[in-house]
Design an enzyme around this catalytic site. Sequence first.
Site, PDB file in Angstrom:
ATOM      1  N   LEU A   1      -6.357   0.042   2.339  1.00  0.00           N
ATOM      2  CA  LEU A   1      -5.302  -0.143   3.337  1.00  0.00           C
ATOM      3  C   LEU A   1      -5.793  -0.893   4.578  1.00  0.00           C
ATOM      4  O   LEU A   1      -5.067  -1.683   5.167  1.00  0.00           O
ATOM      5  CB  LEU A   1      -4.720   1.214   3.738  1.00  0.00           C
ATOM      6  CG  LEU A   1      -3.480   1.164   4.619  1.00  0.00           C
ATOM      7  CD1 LEU A   1      -2.335   0.467   3.924  1.00  0.00           C
ATOM      8  CD2 LEU A   1      -3.055   2.563   5.028  1.00  0.00           C
TER       9      LEU A   1
ATOM     10  N   ALA B   1      -1.851  -0.759  -1.973  1.00  0.00           N
ATOM     11  CA  ALA B   1      -2.787  -0.385  -0.920  1.00  0.00           C
ATOM     12  C   ALA B   1      -3.075   1.104  -0.988  1.00  0.00           C
ATOM     13  O   ALA B   1      -2.156   1.905  -1.095  1.00  0.00           O
ATOM     14  CB  ALA B   1      -2.218  -0.744   0.448  1.00  0.00           C
ATOM     15  N   CYS B   2      -4.365   1.445  -0.959  1.00  0.00           N
ATOM     16  CA  CYS B   2      -4.717   2.864  -0.899  1.00  0.00           C
ATOM     17  C   CYS B   2      -6.053   3.034  -0.219  1.00  0.00           C
ATOM     18  O   CYS B   2      -6.574   2.109   0.368  1.00  0.00           O
ATOM     19  CB  CYS B   2      -4.655   3.503  -2.270  1.00  0.00           C
ATOM     20  SG  CYS B   2      -6.116   3.331  -3.244  1.00  0.00           S
ATOM     21  N   ASP B   3      -6.616   4.232  -0.253  1.00  0.00           N
ATOM     22  CA  ASP B   3      -7.879   4.527   0.412  1.00  0.00           C
ATOM     23  C   ASP B   3      -8.964   3.569   0.008  1.00  0.00           C
ATOM     24  O   ASP B   3      -9.479   2.810   0.789  1.00  0.00           O
ATOM     25  CB  ASP B   3      -8.329   5.935   0.002  1.00  0.00           C
ATOM     26  CG  ASP B   3      -8.119   6.924   1.106  1.00  0.00           C
ATOM     27  OD1 ASP B   3      -7.916   6.477   2.226  1.00  0.00           O
ATOM     28  OD2 ASP B   3      -8.153   8.132   0.819  1.00  0.00           O
TER      29      ASP B   3
END
Lengths: 432, 100
Positions: free
Chosen positions: B38, B6-8
């Site tokens: 995310l 999960a990231c930006d």
Amino acid sequence: MNRLLKLMEEKLLPFAHRVAGQRHLGALRDGFITLIPLLIIGSIFLIIQNFPIPGWDVKQVEWFGAAFPDLITLPAKATFDLLSLYVVFAISYRLAQHYKMDAITTGILSLVSFLIIAPKTLKSESGEVISNVIPMGEWFGSKGLLVAIIIAILVTEIYNFFLKRKIIIKMPEQVPPTVAKAFSALIPAFTMFSLMLVVSILFLQTPYHSLNEFIYVMLAKPITLFIANNVFGALATCISITLLWSIGINSGSLVNGVLRPFWLDLQKENMNAIQAGQPLPNIITEQFFDMIWIGGAGTTLAVAIILIFRAKSRQFKELGRIAGAPGLFNINEPILFGLPIILSPLMLIPFNLAPVAITVVNYFAMYFDLVARPTGVVIPWTTPPIIQGFMITNSWTGAVLQVVDLIIAGLIYYPFIKMVDRQKYKEEITEK
Amino acid sequence: MKIILACDAGMSTSIMVTKMKNVADEKDIAADIQAIPLKFLDENLEGTDVVLLGPQMKYTLEKIQTRLADHNIPVDVIDSLDYGMMRGDKILEQALRLVK
């Protein structure tokens, strides 16, 4: 310095992420991103018509007929000149999705509201005003973007308010849900369309004659003048992107998302100038910055190249090789996190400085017409550098400028990279 | 095994997924690896064994750990250097360690 960085990471980072995740900004960004492929395709047809081969403008008419220049640019006109219509729908749709509302109904409500508000008149060349038309360009193109954004957010918010407060017509349970949904839009739609009508009538009484003209004169024009279209605005844009990246915020999409509506109007002015055979009025466009971010934010392709050819540390050499290929498509997370640049006091200096230097050089190179200005066409930001410079300016001078930029960035980065490389190399030797 | 990165909305997370899949294939580990922004984490939790956060999302770790404690899903942050160097093997190892 380290304490300051730590403080920034703890306080500023969460705040900036909250701003980036703010629902209206998110809808604005996502709405435009949905439409960018269309603008890219539209631009391709403009590039074909204007391709910089001497004599092509004469030859195309000779080969394909006098109507060819008008016909081949139709996809560009249908995208750029009616952009506000798509924007009002797309932003409203994205915001409705966020609220888990019926997105398509909300999008259409916003579109109709926009059509009620926008002046549907056209001045012919003889000065006669034709009413009841939706003109290509004018308030339906890039000039109307700010109103499109405002209407999209306003209508979606009002509709959401009605739904939440349950100010809707309720159908008995036997009625199928799709029908019930359609009816639930009745009261909000009636209210909104009435509101748009009242606003339109009120503005007709003012010297502006329309909300669109009012917003354009009071907001869009001044913002464009101060933020977008001068060297200080360019520097502020550039620095805000690298500063935010300095603490690890993917700022390009955030900053571009906010400024894009203003840039698009400047881009359209340049396109119109080309069609009319006049010199290009504007330097600052979204693509002006694409040209600066060679290899990604901070002009890091220079870093990758230096690492590949000059690094002594094995790890940095390997990083250069890993970062090189994505760097050619302006993706640079490997460099930002791997060197690292983010939150590293030393590397943040050139990371913020190099783009500033290039921005100044590029701005004045274009200001004094040493290098062609961006034509306004939209090309993917992942287009490899140098080819990118050529396509953006429609001239070989744009390609040369990016080579010069890369050298300038390299010179600024070099001493700093040498320092971290020497340190790393020492660590690697003592480890063995 | 389902691993979520999960990231930006980062571009490079998807490159990382490819790298990790290659390592998983080599080692004959059946792994379903996905990169998601995310904000879409909740919708993708079903069947998830472990969640890894991009290094820039470090500040959300505690919050997400408490949120996922009810689901018994372990969470950790990807090391920033491993992320930058695109070390698919190291990150896959980290995921496997967390599951155990």
